[in-house]
Design an enzyme around this catalytic site. Sequence first.
Site, mmCIF file in Angstrom:
data_model
loop_
_atom_site.group_PDB
_atom_site.id
_atom_site.type_symbol
_atom_site.label_atom_id
_atom_site.label_comp_id
_atom_site.label_asym_id
_atom_site.label_seq_id
_atom_site.Cartn_x
_atom_site.Cartn_y
_atom_site.Cartn_z
ATOM 1 N N ASP A 189 11.177 -17.791 -9.611
ATOM 2 C CA ASP A 189 11.490 -19.213 -9.672
ATOM 3 C C ASP A 189 10.582 -19.941 -8.679
ATOM 4 O O ASP A 189 10.431 -19.506 -7.532
ATOM 5 C CB ASP A 189 12.968 -19.375 -9.292
ATOM 6 N N HIS A 362 17.804 -24.427 -6.316
ATOM 7 C CA HIS A 362 16.566 -23.643 -6.307
ATOM 8 C C HIS A 362 16.004 -23.488 -4.891
ATOM 9 O O HIS A 362 16.159 -24.365 -4.036
ATOM 10 C CB HIS A 362 15.516 -24.308 -7.211
#
Length: 547
Positions: A189, A362
């Site tokens: 990610d 995130h």
Amino acid sequence: MALEIIPLGGTGEIGKNLNLLRCNGQALIVDCGVSFPGEDLPGVDLVVPDPEYLLAVREEIQGILLTHGHEDHVGALPYLLPRLGELPLYGTPLTLALIEQKLRERRIPATLHPVKPAVPFQVGKFGVEPIRVTHSIPDCVGYAIRTDEGIVVFTGDFKFDHTPVDGERTDFNHLARLGDEGVLLLLSDCTNAERPGWTPSESTVSDAYYTLFANARGRILITTFASNIHRLQQAIDMAQLYGRKVAVLGRRMEQNVEIAWQKGYLRIEPSTLISAKQLDDYPHERILVLTTGSQGEPLSALSQIAADEYPRLKIAPGDTVILSATPIPGNESLVWRTVNRLIRLGAKVYHDGIAPVHVSGHASQEELKLMISLLKPRYLAPIHGEPRHQAAYFELARQMGYTDDRMFLLENGSVLRIENGKAELGEKVPAGRLLIEEGVEGGVPEAIIRDRRHIAQEGILIALITVRAQTGDLIDDPQFILRGFEWQNEIQPELARAAVQETLGKMTPAEISDWDNIREELTMVLRRFCRKHLSRRPMVVVVVTEV
């Protein structure tokens, strides 16, 4: 056969995540998500990865690994599984429960295999280890996949949250063990690679909620993603602390709350929940409403409330609305339209621009570097991000001593081949998109979307032509229907009729007898006419009627 990593969605973009791993005649899919259309895709409901390449290698695919239950990672399954045929799905219990509901609604059969973090399992020739990670929804995992070439790690969506809402922290020991063993490739990610420092804990949102609940005198409405179970839990906790009843609006959020509650991922006192029909049974200061519509979706409950069209709830002065999410790129105008409408109706509206009511799920820069340090991969390939995010990730990796020959910039359709420890990019494969519109079988062709954009920008001119069957002579003056623009004066329609009559007058009997030829010629004539006299390029449709 070499190991191949092939992103088919979600790389070089945000949303519709789908990655394919191939090795020695077998393959695994990791995630199968949707993205949401912007204003450049009028009429489209969802965007999913094009399954063309998956169909070409269908016999190799052993199953689908799901990292978590967010729509951009599981939402495409109801649309792609019928094309691919039944494939085993692997995921944590909450992830499978959320997708099972979607598949049941469409009567799509599926074989579901629950997995547990740190408990290895086998899929075909691949050994798979789920790795506990933290995100904004419970039951998130990354995957370590053992191949003949080495270990490949997909992080999934993650951040290092040391005080998660459910108390389930990232399994640092598992990551470190894999790093000591030796990781061949890390697919990470990189959504927040431009953000310095550390991403705040999801639990910090409770502090903002505490203040807003303490000061609110009317009803409180909170909107977030329907699958953001951690955020919903914090809102419910505050409602119970302040003695508010909780109503849930929006079909998908109602379903997710029910599933998470039944599976033990949401803690709710049964007496706290009420139905929308019961909203008027309690004083405004005792009501919390959880609702869909955080992205300004026109048919969502919040958008209908903002338009004063929701029958069971009308905004009153003193009501508080909390947008506990950030707009997905492309949805900003829809979100701010909703906000402005709510303010006009008398609500106080809070969003993360003015109050800390949202944190990202995130990893920021320091967390991304820590993941690299723990796993110590030979090669890096950031996914789940736009090119700017990937570039920022590479810069972080260079600071940690990685050279360019150990980092790979992938995009949808890229093929990263690793054979005998050597990695290189191969020839790209097809990796388009499928545009989903409710009621349209097989998706909407891109040409239709171009036509819609053309009509929206330039309008449409329909010319009605009536001719005599035997001679092709005009029986009546051509009639014009205009939508999206109008004649600028009374002379222009007469000039357009004259242009049509002149064109027909120059055609031979054989040409006039061919209706397709008439339509083609008149379409070109009217297009030129509009460019010259109206400075427009409308879509032109010629309808010829023979009598």
